[in-house]
Scaffold this motif. Structure first.
Motif, PDB file in Angstrom:
ATOM      1  N   GLY A  64       0.832  -1.202  -0.029  1.00  0.00           N
ATOM      2  CA  GLY A  64      -0.081  -0.160  -0.116  1.00  0.00           C
ATOM      3  C   GLY A  64       0.908   1.320   0.112  1.00  0.00           C
ATOM      4  O   GLY A  64       0.840   2.016  -1.095  1.00  0.00           O
ATOM      5  N   MET A  65       1.600   1.398   0.979  1.00  0.00           N
ATOM      6  CA  MET A  65       2.370   2.782   1.254  1.00  0.00           C
ATOM      7  C   MET A  65       3.853   2.292   1.467  1.00  0.00           C
ATOM      8  O   MET A  65       4.159   1.613   2.525  1.00  0.00           O
ATOM      9  N   ASN A  66       4.852   2.306   0.645  1.00  0.00           N
ATOM     10  CA  ASN A  66       6.181   1.698   1.061  1.00  0.00           C
ATOM     11  C   ASN A  66       6.898   2.862   2.333  1.00  0.00           C
ATOM     12  O   ASN A  66       6.246   3.995   2.459  1.00  0.00           O
ATOM     13  N   GLY A  67       8.026   2.454   2.688  1.00  0.00           N
ATOM     14  CA  GLY A  67       8.618   3.413   3.534  1.00  0.00           C
ATOM     15  C   GLY A  67       8.876   4.807   3.221  1.00  0.00           C
ATOM     16  O   GLY A  67       8.581   5.797   4.004  1.00  0.00           O
ATOM     17  N   THR A  68       9.352   4.969   1.997  1.00  0.00           N
ATOM     18  CA  THR A  68       9.631   6.253   1.629  1.00  0.00           C
ATOM     19  C   THR A  68       8.748   7.241   1.549  1.00  0.00           C
ATOM     20  O   THR A  68       8.553   8.504   1.813  1.00  0.00           O
ATOM     21  N   GLU A  69       7.452   6.551   0.950  1.00  0.00           N
ATOM     22  CA  GLU A  69       6.121   7.464   0.781  1.00  0.00           C
ATOM     23  C   GLU A  69       5.630   7.769   2.003  1.00  0.00           C
ATOM     24  O   GLU A  69       5.354   8.777   2.270  1.00  0.00           O
ATOM     25  N   PHE A  70       5.846   6.877   3.048  1.00  0.00           N
ATOM     26  CA  PHE A  70       5.250   7.122   4.422  1.00  0.00           C
ATOM     27  C   PHE A  70       6.105   8.360   5.115  1.00  0.00           C
ATOM     28  O   PHE A  70       5.606   9.197   5.761  1.00  0.00           O
TER      29      PHE A  70
END
Length: 297
Positions: free
Chosen positions: A61-67
């Motif tokens: 859903g939402m990877n680490g960099t996006e988060f």
């Protein structure tokens, strides 16, 4: 560092990773909270004061960099660390360069190195906050200093304007005094002439013009000085006729100074009724008709 002074948020979709980190940091002096994905982590941020975030890179859903980009946008002070594998290093490096990620940590990690990294991240957070407080304090002090300087400049301007007005008034008063048609001398308690207006300069008192700083005795016989010294500390006006060195008789009025200058000086006001002395060798004073020389009237 006090217990629970800082809070660390760990975000990973694998529960075993979260459990491993919990066991690893259980003896550390900070509180650890966990989330299974990015949205859960954002929800926890709304409810907790978080100082450091450790996030996995590969999450559904939402990877680490996006988060962490969202975290940077909403909570820019939080120190952001990402856990990643070797295959994601290039994308993580770009995020580090953009400032979204403070540091990245490769899996599998070394436990002691990870603990040390978290401690350093907390220290970095504290250092940044201290610098911010100091910066805000300096800004506040500079603003207060500007306010004080502006107030001081206004006070100086007001004082300067007041002094200019007083100086103009003093100059005008001096000019008016100089142009008075009545002859006036200012005399100190030491019998020094401290002021002589134009009309006084025109009096024939001696063989020389009246000079500021000369003793009164250079222009009048001694009984005049004695009479002034006797009455200079009084409040009333006294009148007499004194003889100048030129042999003329000068009706004059003694006006002692008052207030803080009481006893320190007096004004001699002369009338225009000047007579030649018939006996210059007399005692130097002559009264009006029917009065003794030197008698007040």
């Amino acid at each position: 560092m006090d217990t629970c002074q800082h809070t660390v948020l760990c975000v990973d979709d694998e529960q075993n990773i979260l459990n491993s980190i919990k066991r690893l940091v259980r003896k550390e002096n900070y509180r650890l909270i966990t989330a299974g994905n990015g949205p859960e982590g954002l929800a926890l941020l709304e409810q907790n004061d978080v100082h450091v975030i450790i996030s996995d890179q590969r999450m559904p859903g939402m990877n680490g960099t996006e988060f962490l980009k969202k975290v940077k946008s909403c909570y820019p002070d939080i120190i952001r660390i990402i856990l990643t594998g070797y295959t994601d290093v290039d994308s993580i490096t770009e995020s580090v360069n953009e400032g979204s990620v403070y540091k990245f940590f490769l899996k599998p990690w070394n436990d002691q190195n990870l603990i040390l990294e978290i401690r350093q991240a907390i220290e970095q957070y504290d250092l940044v906050q201290t610098n911010k407080r100091l910066h805000e304090k300096v800004l506040a002090q500079n603003q207060e200093l500007r306010r004080v300087n502006e107030s001081l400049e206004a006070a100086v301007t007001e004082r300067t304007q007041s002094l200019e007005i007083q100086n103009q008034a003093l100059q005008l008063s001096q000019a008016i005094l100089e142009e008075l048609p009545l002859p006036i001398l200012g005399v100190s308690s030491e019998m020094l002439i401290v002021m002589a207006n134009n009309a006084a300069q025109a009096l024939d008192l001696a063989d020389q013009p009246v000079t500021i700083g000369d003793r009164l005795g250079e222009y009048f016989n001694k009984p005049v000085e004695d009479w002034i010294l006797e009455h200079i500390g009084t409040k009333g006006h006294m009148k007499m006729t004194g003889e100048s060195k030129s042999g003329q008789k000068h009706p004059m009025e003694l006006i002692p100074l008052t207030g803080r200058f009481s006893g320190k000086g007096a004004i001699l006001k002369f009338s225009s009724d000047v007579q030649k002395s018939d006996c210059a060798a007399a005692n130097g004073l002559s009264g009006r008709s029917g009065e003794s020389p030197g008698q007040d009237y």
